[in-house]
Design an enzyme around this catalytic site. Structure first.
Site, PDB file in Angstrom:
ATOM      1  N   HIS A  67       3.277   6.740  -6.788  1.00 35.78           N
ATOM      2  CA  HIS A  67       2.510   7.909  -7.224  1.00 35.78           C
ATOM      3  C   HIS A  67       3.399   9.152  -7.201  1.00 35.78           C
ATOM      4  CE1 HIS A  67      -1.733   9.971  -6.853  1.00 35.78           C
ATOM      5  NE2 HIS A  67      -1.219  10.087  -8.065  1.00 35.78           N
ATOM      6  N   HIS A  75       1.670   4.399  -2.846  1.00 34.89           N
ATOM      7  CA  HIS A  75       1.756   5.855  -2.671  1.00 34.89           C
ATOM      8  C   HIS A  75       3.104   6.374  -3.171  1.00 34.89           C
ATOM      9  CE1 HIS A  75      -1.887   6.865  -0.570  1.00 34.89           C
ATOM     10  NE2 HIS A  75      -1.641   6.119   0.494  1.00 34.89           N
ATOM     11  N   HIS A  99       0.828  -1.204   0.000  1.00 33.73           N
ATOM     12  CA  HIS A  99       0.000   0.000   0.000  1.00 33.73           C
ATOM     13  C   HIS A  99       0.863   1.256   0.000  1.00 33.73           C
ATOM     14  CE1 HIS A  99      -3.655   2.366   1.229  1.00 33.73           C
ATOM     15  NE2 HIS A  99      -2.713   3.166   1.732  1.00 33.73           N
ATOM     16  N   GLU A 100       1.799   1.327   0.941  1.00 38.25           N
ATOM     17  CA  GLU A 100       2.623   2.532   1.045  1.00 38.25           C
ATOM     18  C   GLU A 100       3.553   2.682  -0.153  1.00 38.25           C
ATOM     19  OE1 GLU A 100       1.799   4.740   2.992  1.00 38.25           O
ATOM     20  OE2 GLU A 100       0.495   3.536   4.276  1.00 38.25           O
TER      21      GLU A 100
END
Length: 695
Positions: free
Chosen positions: A485, A482, A478-479
């Site tokens: 991104h 990010h 998940h991180e």
């Protein structure tokens, strides 16, 4: 202003490896004078833009604002990293001082009449300026930012708005520090075999390391770090100790005394309502949702209640299974929150014939990091190369170069994976520097992103590997979603780079990336036993994949109840006691007694210290998007389909906030999704088929 000779230039002149800050050259005492100088410098830059005698143009006003404040940005990036990931009394004292000071600084900019007049002129003439889509987005962001900062208010209202924002900044800093203090100051030391009954070796190893860190060699510490408290609640046979630990975990922020957050919550909510009133919004949620995909509290609550009804019904079925198991063991107590994880794990072991303890030896931190990087390489063509021996802000932090297929350096990535008392709980991504293509005042054009991930995994004993739970592994993916991104950003203006998107779109790249963890070929390659090196047996892999939606009711109730309370706080008229509002909402929705909110109000850092106020729903909003987005790959029959991966990179990961999020998603998928894909992903949509459409 601080004398130039007293300033440590290492805060703003980043001359470390590949442009990293020289972390080792910055002391805690350097920040206060650096902030003073950087704020003064930024003031002068703003005055020059506002007082420019030339008519306003996009270049001399908007672009000038975009590159202003570089010293402040760099000093802030270093400071807030230290405040979150490696804090101490000196940093916390300065945090309480600098948070309101920064708020006051930005309020003054937002209420600069001459500056707003230039922005407003450009906004009113925007259709005649020949702006690109990205430039129009940047101009809109600045104009709306000024309006929300009170640019259209009369002077007395502007002054009050500035006072509110300054106070809110100070309250948020104190809230987070109080939660950290409660987490840091509580531990339950165990030593006897009876106290450790049921705990697998990997849990005891983590607890032993935590005890050593607290000066209790030879003992085992239950701490309030999720990486220890959750496995303890899952495996401990001692119901009395589970209850003791659970009550401490859920009491963070409401222990009376100096660290009690309930007064902060009340004042915060009252000030947010006053802020909304000043700016002409019906409530704070309307203010916050003004520039999001959801747009209205009604749309948010409709989604949340649609999911809630299915989740609470599934949780009821799960609780009934747990109650039967408790009775079958000869006990007569009802299902309480400190029982759920323990008995759910037993049911999973029975139903799917595997346990978390059986799975964990196959989930080594090192291998899951490798899996993260491999997925990024296969989807987006970037390669991670670790650089050993590069100083970072803590000895545990690792530094990686991120290069494209041609070998060109495109980003730096720092990974900070282990829990420590100086780090706030949870996991997050942030940036020391965002990507952009503008020419800076020193003549350099463009900047490469420097991104970091912070997690709180249990640190293993010396010489032993760090083993993750499946949830931990998802958190890592998940991180890193990010982080990608931020690292794949390819825009011109820094304000719309990377994660500079609406709050309910920012979780799409991260939650989507989680899907690749459980792609069978990834688990087969990287889920290998830490002792034998053997891959996870196919029988176990099949069970893991079959169990993906196990306990979905419990998990969804935890999160959805928190989001509903968040929306209630920011749409309802506040009573004297916010805790009464929390209880009222939970009573209205029928919160099961056996489950608690994932984030109870006094330690709900997302909404009182983290920027997710009236925005916690965004995890679920993004889940609607991510489930549909991954379906696009499933429909091709290839989780790494080249054409689909290119569309994903070009339209989601690289565009930041330079285009409208709905337009970005449509460009990738060809349509906007409905919640059905998300409900199927959670295993909740099937209930309609099981119970009938009128259930």
């Amino acid at each position: 202003m601080a004398a130039a000779s007293s300033l440590n230039t290492a805060l703003v002149e980043w001359t470390g490896f590949q442009g990293l800050p020289r972390f080792e050259a910055v002391s805690d005492d350097d920040f206060a004078p650096a902030f003073e100088a950087a704020l003064s410098e930024h003031d002068a830059e703003i005055d020059a833009i506002a007082g420019n005698p030339e008519p306003p143009t996009f270049a001399n006003t908007v672009t000038a604002l975009e590159i202003a404040g570089e010293s402040l940005s760099r000093t802030s990036a270093l400071f807030w990293n230290r405040a979150g990931a490696h804090t101490n009394d000196t940093i916390q004292a300065l945090e309480r001082e600098i948070a309101p000071k920064l708020s006051r600084h930005y309020s003054k900019i937002g209420m600069n009449a001459a500056l707003f007049a230039r922005i407003d002129t450009l906004w009113q003439e925007r259709e005649t300026l020949g702006l690109s889509v990205e430039e129009m987005r940047v101009l809109e962001r600045h104009w709306k930012g000024f309006v929300k900062s009170g640019a259209l208010l009369a002077k007395p209202q502007q002054q009050r708005l500035a006072e509110i924002n300054e106070r809110l900044a100070g309250l948020g800093a104190r809230f987070g520090q109080n939660v950290l203090a409660d987490e840091k100051n509580w531990s339950l030391l165990l030593s006897s075999d009876a106290e450790l009954s049921g705990l697998p070796d990997f849990v005891k190893d983590a607890m032993a390391a935590a005890a050593r860190e607290r000066g209790a060699e030879g003992k085992y510490a239950v701490t309030l770090s999720r990486s220890i408290i959750e496995p303890f609640l899952t495996f401990s046979d001692r119901r009395d100790l589970r209850e003791q630990a659970f009550r401490a975990w859920t009491a963070r922020g409401m222990n009376e005394g100096e660290t009690d957050n309930r007064g902060i919550v009340r004042e915060t909510l009252l000030l947010r309502q006053e802020l909304a009133d000043l700016l002409g919004y019906a409530n704070f949620a309307e203010f916050k949702l003004d520039n999001t995909m959801a747009k209205t509290a009604g749309a948010v609550n409709h989604l949340l209640m649609t999911v809630w009804e299915k989740a609470v019904r599934r949780a009821g079925e799960e609780e009934a299974d747990i109650a039967r198991l408790i009775a079958g063991e000869g006990h007569n107590h009802e299902v309480m929150p400190w029982d759920w994880r323990h008995y759910a794990e037993k049911i999973r072991a029975q139903k799917f014939d595997f346990s978390e303890a059986e799975l964990k030896p196959y989930l080594q931190l090192e291998k899951i990091i490798d899996a993260c990087f491999d997925v990024a390489s296969r989807l987006f063509g970037v390669i991670a190369v670790e650089k050993k021996g590069i100083p970072a802000y803590h000895p545990d932090v690792r530094v990686f170069e991120i290069r494209d297929r041609s070998g060109t350096l495109v980003a730096l990535f720092l990974g900070d994976y282990f829990a420590r008392p100086s780090k706030r709980s949870g996991a997050w991504m942030s940036a020391f520097r965002s990507q952009h293509k503008l020419t800076m005042k020193n003549g350099t054009t463009g900047e490469m992103p420097i991104i970091y991930n912070v997690c709180n995994f249990a640190k293993p004993a010396e010489g032993k590997p760090a083993l993750l739970s499946l949830d931990d592994a998802r958190t890592l993916f998940h991180e890193f979603g990010h982080a990608l991104h931020g690292m794949l950003s390819n825009v011109t203006y820094p304000s719309v780079a990377g994660t500079g998107v609406s709050r309910d779109f920012v979780e799409l790249p991260s939650q989507l990336y989680e899907h690749w963890l459980t792609v069978p070929e990834i688990l087969t390659r990287y889920a290998v036993h830490y002792e034998t090196g053997e891959p996870m047996p196919k029988t176990l892999l099949d069970k893991v994949l079959a169990a993906r939606t196990f306990n979905a009711g419990f998990n969804t109730v935890e999160v959805t109840s928190s989001a509903l309370v968040d929306m209630a706080f920011h749409t309802r008229t506040l009573a004297d006691d916010p805790m009464a509002v929390q209880e009222e909402v939970l009573r209205e929705i029928g919160m099961p007694r056996s489950i608690v909110m994932r984030h109870a109000t006094p330690h709900f850092q997302h909404i009182f210290a983290g920027g997710y106020s009236a925005g916690y729903y965004s995890y679920m909003w993004s889940e609607v998007l991510d489930a549909d987005a991954f379906s696009a790959f499933e429909e091709t029959g290839d989780a790494f389909d080249t054409a689909m991966a290119k569309k994903l990179k070009d339209n989601i990961y690289s565009v930041g906030g330079s285009v409208d999020p709905e337009d970005a998603y449509r460009a990738f998928r060809g349509k906007l999704p409905d919640p059905d894909a998300m409900l199927r992903k959670k295993g909740l949509a099937m209930m309609e088929e099981i119970h009938g459409s009128d259930a």
